[in-house]
Design a protein around this motif. Structure first.
Motif, mmCIF file in Angstrom:
data_model
loop_
_atom_site.group_PDB
_atom_site.id
_atom_site.type_symbol
_atom_site.label_atom_id
_atom_site.label_comp_id
_atom_site.label_asym_id
_atom_site.label_seq_id
_atom_site.Cartn_x
_atom_site.Cartn_y
_atom_site.Cartn_z
ATOM 1 N N VAL A 1 12.243 -23.130 -0.872
ATOM 2 C CA VAL A 1 11.204 -24.060 -1.578
ATOM 3 C C VAL A 1 10.880 -25.298 -0.804
ATOM 4 O O VAL A 1 11.622 -25.522 0.095
ATOM 5 C CB VAL A 1 11.850 -24.015 -3.258
ATOM 6 C CG1 VAL A 1 11.026 -25.609 -3.442
ATOM 7 C CG2 VAL A 1 12.380 -23.891 -3.748
ATOM 8 N N VAL A 2 9.084 -26.060 -0.221
ATOM 9 C CA VAL A 2 9.726 -27.030 0.255
ATOM 10 C C VAL A 2 8.443 -27.586 -0.866
ATOM 11 O O VAL A 2 8.110 -27.794 -1.815
ATOM 12 C CB VAL A 2 7.872 -26.262 1.279
ATOM 13 C CG1 VAL A 2 6.644 -26.513 0.416
ATOM 14 C CG2 VAL A 2 7.426 -27.802 1.952
ATOM 15 N N GLU A 3 10.012 -29.367 -0.351
ATOM 16 C CA GLU A 3 8.567 -30.345 -1.335
ATOM 17 C C GLU A 3 8.273 -31.714 -0.617
ATOM 18 O O GLU A 3 8.781 -31.540 0.483
ATOM 19 C CB GLU A 3 10.361 -30.993 -2.146
ATOM 20 C CG GLU A 3 10.012 -31.945 -3.478
ATOM 21 C CD GLU A 3 10.864 -32.592 -4.110
ATOM 22 O OE1 GLU A 3 12.244 -31.740 -4.317
ATOM 23 O OE2 GLU A 3 10.884 -33.208 -4.761
ATOM 24 N N ILE A 4 6.991 -31.891 -1.308
ATOM 25 C CA ILE A 4 6.119 -32.742 -1.158
ATOM 26 C C ILE A 4 6.944 -34.124 -1.339
ATOM 27 O O ILE A 4 6.139 -34.228 -2.279
ATOM 28 C CB ILE A 4 4.576 -32.048 -0.701
ATOM 29 C CG1 ILE A 4 4.253 -30.684 -0.800
ATOM 30 C CG2 ILE A 4 3.912 -33.263 -0.330
ATOM 31 C CD1 ILE A 4 4.664 -30.417 0.828
ATOM 32 N N GLY A 5 6.519 -35.100 -0.518
ATOM 33 C CA GLY A 5 6.905 -36.469 -1.162
ATOM 34 C C GLY A 5 8.151 -36.089 -1.721
ATOM 35 O O GLY A 5 8.694 -36.547 -3.339
ATOM 36 N N ALA B 1 12.495 -30.286 2.987
ATOM 37 C CA ALA B 1 11.894 -31.455 1.916
ATOM 38 C C ALA B 1 11.504 -32.448 2.789
ATOM 39 O O ALA B 1 11.325 -32.762 4.227
ATOM 40 C CB ALA B 1 13.579 -32.477 2.102
ATOM 41 N N ILE B 2 10.302 -32.707 3.061
ATOM 42 C CA ILE B 2 9.201 -33.690 3.258
ATOM 43 C C ILE B 2 8.270 -35.023 2.637
ATOM 44 O O ILE B 2 8.551 -34.823 2.207
ATOM 45 C CB ILE B 2 7.818 -32.876 3.099
ATOM 46 C CG1 ILE B 2 8.142 -31.386 3.896
ATOM 47 C CG2 ILE B 2 6.489 -33.512 4.808
ATOM 48 C CD1 ILE B 2 8.498 -30.750 4.397
ATOM 49 N N GLU B 3 9.221 -35.754 3.690
ATOM 50 C CA GLU B 3 9.267 -37.047 3.234
ATOM 51 C C GLU B 3 9.557 -38.580 4.571
ATOM 52 O O GLU B 3 9.806 -37.795 5.269
ATOM 53 C CB GLU B 3 10.232 -38.066 2.330
ATOM 54 C CG GLU B 3 10.331 -39.112 2.007
ATOM 55 C CD GLU B 3 9.740 -39.827 1.444
ATOM 56 O OE1 GLU B 3 8.970 -39.547 0.280
ATOM 57 O OE2 GLU B 3 8.529 -40.357 1.819
ATOM 58 N N PRO B 4 8.039 -39.042 4.109
ATOM 59 C CA PRO B 4 7.807 -40.051 5.392
ATOM 60 C C PRO B 4 8.880 -41.427 5.515
ATOM 61 O O PRO B 4 9.002 -42.181 6.242
ATOM 62 C CB PRO B 4 6.872 -40.015 5.279
ATOM 63 C CG PRO B 4 6.074 -40.590 4.263
ATOM 64 C CD PRO B 4 6.795 -39.566 3.466
ATOM 65 N N LEU C 1 8.281 -35.108 8.233
ATOM 66 C CA LEU C 1 7.706 -36.939 7.567
ATOM 67 C C LEU C 1 5.765 -36.923 7.334
ATOM 68 O O LEU C 1 6.028 -37.490 6.238
ATOM 69 C CB LEU C 1 7.506 -37.005 9.408
ATOM 70 C CG LEU C 1 9.140 -36.916 9.157
ATOM 71 C CD1 LEU C 1 8.821 -38.248 11.176
ATOM 72 C CD2 LEU C 1 10.311 -37.854 8.778
ATOM 73 N N ASP C 2 4.772 -35.386 6.901
ATOM 74 C CA ASP C 2 3.560 -36.004 6.510
ATOM 75 C C ASP C 2 3.591 -34.470 5.538
ATOM 76 O O ASP C 2 3.570 -33.855 6.363
ATOM 77 C CB ASP C 2 2.720 -36.197 7.656
ATOM 78 C CG ASP C 2 2.053 -36.172 7.228
ATOM 79 O OD1 ASP C 2 1.473 -35.950 6.344
ATOM 80 O OD2 ASP C 2 1.128 -36.196 8.278
ATOM 81 N N GLY C 3 3.241 -34.098 4.625
ATOM 82 C CA GLY C 3 2.618 -32.966 4.058
ATOM 83 C C GLY C 3 0.906 -32.323 4.364
ATOM 84 O O GLY C 3 0.516 -31.234 4.542
ATOM 85 N N GLN C 4 0.673 -33.396 5.295
ATOM 86 C CA GLN C 4 -0.299 -32.744 5.537
ATOM 87 C C GLN C 4 -0.699 -32.387 7.032
ATOM 88 O O GLN C 4 -1.310 -31.884 7.167
ATOM 89 C CB GLN C 4 -1.322 -34.932 6.129
ATOM 90 C CG GLN C 4 -1.664 -35.094 4.791
ATOM 91 C CD GLN C 4 -1.764 -36.992 5.503
ATOM 92 O OE1 GLN C 4 -3.326 -37.092 4.692
ATOM 93 N NE2 GLN C 4 -1.235 -37.313 6.122
ATOM 94 N N SER C 5 0.120 -32.329 7.881
ATOM 95 C CA SER C 5 0.907 -31.292 8.956
ATOM 96 C C SER C 5 1.767 -30.724 8.619
ATOM 97 O O SER C 5 3.393 -31.464 9.459
ATOM 98 C CB SER C 5 0.420 -32.430 9.954
ATOM 99 O OG SER C 5 0.389 -31.430 10.668
ATOM 100 N N ALA D 1 -5.407 -31.860 2.827
ATOM 101 C CA ALA D 1 -5.440 -31.123 4.362
ATOM 102 C C ALA D 1 -3.700 -31.048 3.728
ATOM 103 O O ALA D 1 -3.025 -29.191 3.571
ATOM 104 C CB ALA D 1 -4.757 -32.482 4.732
ATOM 105 N N VAL D 2 -2.728 -32.058 2.419
ATOM 106 C CA VAL D 2 -1.627 -31.298 1.666
ATOM 107 C C VAL D 2 -1.389 -30.122 1.600
ATOM 108 O O VAL D 2 -1.332 -28.594 1.697
ATOM 109 C CB VAL D 2 -1.392 -31.855 1.015
ATOM 110 C CG1 VAL D 2 0.057 -31.210 0.939
ATOM 111 C CG2 VAL D 2 -0.607 -33.720 1.126
#
Ligand SMILES: C[S@@+](CC[C@H](N)C(=O)[O-])C[C@H]1O[C@@H](n2cnc3c(N)ncnc32)[C@H](O)[C@@H]1O
Length: 187
Positions: free
Chosen positions: A19-23, A42-45, A69-73, A98-99
């Motif tokens: 699983v990929v979790e955005i934010g 986990a994607i979290e800036p 760090l960035d769901g957009q990339s 983009a996300v």
């Protein structure tokens, strides 16, 4: 927090595999990951979010790695994940399309995005308030938008909605609590 727990339980219930979790924030979804989840990227800036997640990370047996760090990339090859999760993050991320396009890329064919997000209300009188209040909301709450049409954005990115519940969250003002909770399949 109280109102969010049942929604977190519902949205996490169908997750399985990688699983990929955005934010990811402070990991408030961790207690609701079902045992079928093999690992979470986990994607979290925000460093503070990751730090605040410490106790929850230690309490789970599911491996969770801060993978970006960035769901957009997203720093993953195509077709890497079985599922993606986003809870109240699509309001804040500057380029949400983009996300979603990145999620389509990194999800395996047939992979699932599960989401609960606040956004554009179903009723016009509430929408009028949302348009009025959005500039202040954005200034005070780190770029949080009130009028994003979540389901349209998900569909426009090429996902097929497979589950959807649109409702006003109990205990929240309607302009802020117009939630869409659902699942969408990537082709
Ligand atoms: C309203 S919080 C929600 C946090 C968490 N998902 C939850 O349910 O408690 C929005 C989160 O999105 C994160 N965020 C902001 N920009 C982001 C980006 N470009 N990529 C990934 N996450 C981002 C914020 O740091 C914050 O943790």
């Amino acid at each position: 927090m109280k109102a969010a727990a049942p929604q977190r339980r519902r949205v996490c219930a169908g997750l399985a595999g990688d699983v990929v979790e955005i934010g990811f924030g402070s990991g408030l979804n961790i207690p609701f990951y079902p045992p079928a989840v093999a690992r979470v990227a986990a994607i979290e800036p925000a460093d503070l979010g990751w730090k605040l997640a410490g106790n929850r990370l230690r309490a789970t047996t599911i491996p969770v790695e801060r993978a970006g760090l960035d769901g957009q990339s997203l720093p993953f090859p195509d077709d890497s994940f079985d599922a993606a999760l986003s809870t109240w993050s699509m309001c804040t991320i500057p380029d949400v399309s983009a996300v979603l396009s990145e999620l389509r890329r990194v999800l395996k064919p047939g992979g699932t995005l599960r989401f609960v997000e606040h956004g554009l209300a179903p009723d016009e009188p509430v929408r009028r308030w949302q348009r009025r209040l959005e500039p202040v909301q954005k200034r005070l709450f780190g770029g949080c938008h009130l009028t994003r049409p979540i389901v349209d954005l998900v569909t426009e990115a090429g996902f097929t909605i497979t589950e959807l519940d649109v409702y006003y969250e109990e205990g929240s003002p309607k302009f802020l609590g117009a939630n869409s909770l659902g699942a969408a399949r990537s082709a």
